[in-house]
Design a protein around this motif. Structure first.
Motif, PDB file in Angstrom:
ATOM      1  N   LEU A  94       0.868  -1.183   0.000  1.00 42.28           N
ATOM      2  CA  LEU A  94       0.000   0.000   0.000  1.00 42.28           C
ATOM      3  C   LEU A  94       0.904   1.231   0.000  1.00 42.28           C
ATOM      4  O   LEU A  94       1.369   1.680   1.045  1.00 42.28           O
ATOM      5  N   ALA A  95       1.195   1.730  -1.216  1.00 40.09           N
ATOM      6  CA  ALA A  95       2.041   2.923  -1.350  1.00 40.09           C
ATOM      7  C   ALA A  95       1.141   4.122  -1.634  1.00 40.09           C
ATOM      8  O   ALA A  95       0.097   3.980  -2.274  1.00 40.09           O
ATOM      9  N   VAL A  96       1.528   5.285  -1.126  1.00 41.20           N
ATOM     10  CA  VAL A  96       0.663   6.458  -1.239  1.00 41.20           C
ATOM     11  C   VAL A  96       1.425   7.666  -1.778  1.00 41.20           C
ATOM     12  O   VAL A  96       2.655   7.733  -1.680  1.00 41.20           O
ATOM     13  N   ASP A  97       0.671   8.626  -2.303  1.00 39.55           N
ATOM     14  CA  ASP A  97       1.222   9.951  -2.572  1.00 39.55           C
ATOM     15  C   ASP A  97       1.268  10.651  -1.218  1.00 39.55           C
ATOM     16  O   ASP A  97       0.217  10.951  -0.628  1.00 39.55           O
ATOM     17  N   ARG A  98       2.471  10.913  -0.711  1.00 38.73           N
ATOM     18  CA  ARG A  98       2.590  11.381   0.679  1.00 38.73           C
ATOM     19  C   ARG A  98       1.938  12.755   0.891  1.00 38.73           C
ATOM     20  O   ARG A  98       1.419  13.032   1.964  1.00 38.73           O
ATOM     21  N   VAL A  99       1.955  13.606  -0.161  1.00 35.97           N
ATOM     22  CA  VAL A  99       1.376  14.946  -0.004  1.00 35.97           C
ATOM     23  C   VAL A  99      -0.153  14.845   0.039  1.00 35.97           C
ATOM     24  O   VAL A  99      -0.812  15.382   0.933  1.00 35.97           O
ATOM     25  N   VAL A 100      -0.703  14.109  -0.909  1.00 37.87           N
ATOM     26  CA  VAL A 100      -2.162  13.933  -0.957  1.00 37.87           C
ATOM     27  C   VAL A 100      -2.651  13.272   0.327  1.00 37.87           C
ATOM     28  O   VAL A 100      -3.657  13.684   0.922  1.00 37.87           O
ATOM     29  N   PHE A 101      -1.912  12.259   0.784  1.00 37.47           N
ATOM     30  CA  PHE A 101      -2.296  11.537   1.999  1.00 37.47           C
ATOM     31  C   PHE A 101      -2.350  12.485   3.205  1.00 37.47           C
ATOM     32  O   PHE A 101      -3.348  12.550   3.938  1.00 37.47           O
ATOM     33  N   SER A 102      -1.273  13.243   3.400  1.00 33.62           N
ATOM     34  CA  SER A 102      -1.211  14.139   4.557  1.00 33.62           C
ATOM     35  C   SER A 102      -2.288  15.227   4.457  1.00 33.62           C
ATOM     36  O   SER A 102      -2.936  15.573   5.455  1.00 33.62           O
ATOM     37  N   GLU A 103      -2.515  15.741   3.240  1.00 31.65           N
ATOM     38  CA  GLU A 103      -3.556  16.772   3.093  1.00 31.65           C
ATOM     39  C   GLU A 103      -4.939  16.203   3.436  1.00 31.65           C
ATOM     40  O   GLU A 103      -5.763  16.863   4.044  1.00 31.65           O
ATOM     41  N   ARG A 104      -5.148  14.937   3.047  1.00 30.53           N
ATOM     42  CA  ARG A 104      -6.456  14.321   3.312  1.00 30.53           C
ATOM     43  C   ARG A 104      -6.670  14.160   4.826  1.00 30.53           C
ATOM     44  O   ARG A 104      -7.736  14.463   5.349  1.00 30.53           O
ATOM     45  N   VAL A 105      -5.629  13.696   5.509  1.00 28.92           N
ATOM     46  CA  VAL A 105      -5.751  13.513   6.967  1.00 28.92           C
ATOM     47  C   VAL A 105      -5.942  14.874   7.643  1.00 28.92           C
ATOM     48  O   VAL A 105      -6.808  15.048   8.516  1.00 28.92           O
ATOM     49  N   THR A 106      -5.159  15.868   7.209  1.00 30.40           N
ATOM     50  CA  THR A 106      -5.247  17.199   7.828  1.00 30.40           C
ATOM     51  C   THR A 106      -6.656  17.767   7.654  1.00 30.40           C
ATOM     52  O   THR A 106      -7.265  18.258   8.616  1.00 30.40           O
ATOM     53  N   ALA A 107      -7.189  17.685   6.431  1.00 26.12           N
ATOM     54  CA  ALA A 107      -8.528  18.232   6.184  1.00 26.12           C
ATOM     55  C   ALA A 107      -9.571  17.488   7.019  1.00 26.12           C
ATOM     56  O   ALA A 107     -10.473  18.098   7.610  1.00 26.12           O
ATOM     57  N   THR A 108      -9.426  16.150   7.102  1.00 27.15           N
ATOM     58  CA  THR A 108     -10.396  15.358   7.864  1.00 27.15           C
ATOM     59  C   THR A 108     -10.432  15.823   9.321  1.00 27.15           C
ATOM     60  O   THR A 108     -11.499  16.008   9.907  1.00 27.15           O
ATOM     61  N   LEU A 109      -9.256  16.034   9.903  1.00 23.58           N
ATOM     62  CA  LEU A 109      -9.217  16.394  11.323  1.00 23.58           C
ATOM     63  C   LEU A 109      -9.615  17.857  11.521  1.00 23.58           C
ATOM     64  O   LEU A 109     -10.345  18.185  12.451  1.00 23.58           O
TER      65      LEU A 109
END
Ligand SMILES: Cc1cc2nc3c(=O)[nH]c(=O)nc-3n(C[C@H](O)[C@H](O)[C@H](O)COP(=O)(O)OP(=O)(O)OC[C@H]3O[C@@H](n4cnc5c(N)ncnc54)[C@H](O)[C@@H]3O)c2cc1C
Length: 446
Positions: A94-109
């Motif tokens: 499970l590899a991710v785009d690290r920027v998209v991933f972090s932005e998604r978590v940040t927006a969620t929280l």
């Protein structure tokens, strides 16, 4: 007003913990010191920033990391949902785009009405009744000292190293070929730099002679065995790398139609496929040395580096003398540790312990009893290990089948036995979820 929970650290563990608590109807204050106070390796102010590899490792159930992910998914992990929705090709991983991933978590929280994100360093363990400490291996010095006073022992740490990232258009695709080992995933998820024997021998010699960055702390602090710098592996023998991150098996070089003597693998690091990270190539060599030596890798002669490797200190508590399997501390039941600082190692392990600490902190806030997970699940086995291992010489651990109590299974072959053990663990977890009503399916807004 009901009880609220303070979470310190907005990394993988703290983000997951905060979300789990909020999801159960409890208010959370989440403290993250970045961007005001950066760590030596984080680069952004984003929550859940991945500092090295962009991979959460295998999704396969015959693999301990795969089992842990499936358990965390069934328990309702927000981090895994965000990772799935930020996925890039990574074979069975499970590899991710690290920027998209972090932005998604940040927006969620940040968009969660129950969560207040506070951008401040917390210098001491807060006195609040319910606290989750999830400050990771690069905890600020002041809080590290406070944790040291609380645990009554000197802080523990070892050295860890991170791998370089390369710009895609600087890779010579007439030499480097796209292929996944044994054709897994999409079949061509990785880029492979093939070595013949003479080039490999010269490369290992260059690694051995390469100048290393000095370590500022105690010189005999150990490396973590699961994340050794490549020059340390080279020091252990000529073929060590060929049986480690440079193994050529399962890959056929189309130019020769045969297996190379050794391979360096590159994995896509962002969704736009502009960046590729060097798989398993953590290093502590000086930056100019890295550029010089890595440009001798076939196909990387003109490589441009987005990021170079680094060495860093990695802090964790002596978990068995401090924690219960519920991730509460033994002496202060409202205080939890989660993530790498709690004595586990790895992205999924950190997120999963954050998830479980979040469940239990929310339960205490709601006046319910904290829970323990069955030790024959992978997450239960991790929690059991960190709270029950021998405190003498304690070392953090990744998920591993060796942690799970042995259940005899009538299957031939290692893979089949592991699949049977995973099936058993998931069955036990499903019963636990049903009994306690703590599981969920999570889908984040796109
Ligand atoms: C350089 C490096 C490379 C690694 N590479 C990998 C890898 O490739 N694969 C892998 O599986 N694991 C890797 N790990 C191990 C581990 O999985 C990661 O560190 C993971 O991010 C740990 O998650 P965490 O939530 O515990 O900590 P983190 O993700 O580090 O989050 C902790 C957060 O707490 C914040 N913080 C610290 N002190 C304070 C304070 N006093 N007040 C407020 N906030 C504070 C930090 O800014 C940080 O955002 C690596 C670790 C390091 C340090």
């Amino acid at each position: 007003m009901g009880k609220q929970v303070t979470v310190v650290g907005g990394g993988l563990a703290g983000s997951e913990a905060a979300w789990q608590i909020a999801r159960r109807g409890v208010d959370v204050r989440l403290y993250e010191m970045r961007p005001e106070r950066p760590t030596p390796v984080h680069r952004s102010g984003g929550l859940a920033e991945l500092v090295c590899s962009n991979s959460f490792k295998s999704l396969e159930l015959a693999n301990a990391h795969g089992l842990l992910k499936e358990e965390a998914r069934r328990l309702g992990s927000m981090i895994l949902a965000a990772a799935q929705q930020s996925r890039v090709p990574g074979g069975a991983a499970l590899a991710v785009d690290r920027v998209v991933f972090s932005e998604r978590v940040t927006a969620t929280l940040e968009n969660d009405p129950r969560i207040t994100v506070i951008r401040e360093e917390v210098p001491e363990i807060p006195d609040d009744e319910l606290v989750v400490i999830a400050v990771g291996p690069l905890v600020s010095d002041a809080l590290a000292a406070s944790i040291g006073r609380f645990t009554g022992s000197d802080y523990l740490y070892f050295y860890d190293a991170i791998a370089p990232v390369i710009e895609a258009d600087s890779i010579d695709r007439s030499i480097v070929f796209a292929q996944s080992r044994y054709g897994k995933g999409g079949g061509d998820d990785y880029l492979n730099c093939p070595f013949d024997e003479a080039t490999y021998v010269r490369f290992v010699e260059a690694l051995l002679a390469g100048e290393k960055a000095p370590l500022h702390d105690v010189d005999n602090t150990p490396f973590f065995e699961g994340c050794l710098p490549i020059e340390e592996m080279a020091r252990r023998g000529l073929d060590t790398l060929r049986f480690g991150p440079m193994k050529p098996v399962g890959l056929t070089d189309p130019r020769t139609d045969s297996e190379a003597h050794a391979i360096v693998q590159l994995r896509q690091d962002n969704l736009a496929a502009e960046h590729f990270s060097m798989v398993g190539f953590q290093t502590q060599m000086r930056w100019p040395e890295q550029k010089r030596i890595f440009r001798t890798i076939p196909g990387l002669e003109n490589a441009e580096f987005v990021r170079l490797g680094q060495i860093h200190r990695n802090c964790y508590i002596n978990a068995p003398s401090v924690l219960r399997p519920s991730l509460q501390t033994r002496t202060r039941p409202g205080l939890f540790f989660a993530g790498q600082i709690s004595g586990v190692e790895g992205y999924t392990e950190s997120a999963a312990t954050g998830l479980f600490a979040g469940i239990n902190a929310a339960r205490l806030a709601l006046g319910q009893e904290p829970l323990e997970l069955p030790a024959n699940t992978m997450l239960g086995a991790l929690c059991s290990y960190i709270s029950n291992a021998d405190p003498a010489g304690y070392q953090p651990t990744n998920a591993a089948f060796g942690l799970v109590p042995h259940v005899p299974v009538k299957k031939r072959g290692r893979k089949e036995r592991r699949l049977a053990r995973s099936a058993k663990a998931l069955e036990v977890l499903d019963d636990w979820i049903e009994q306690h009503g703590e599981g969920a399916t999570v889908e984040l807004p796109a």
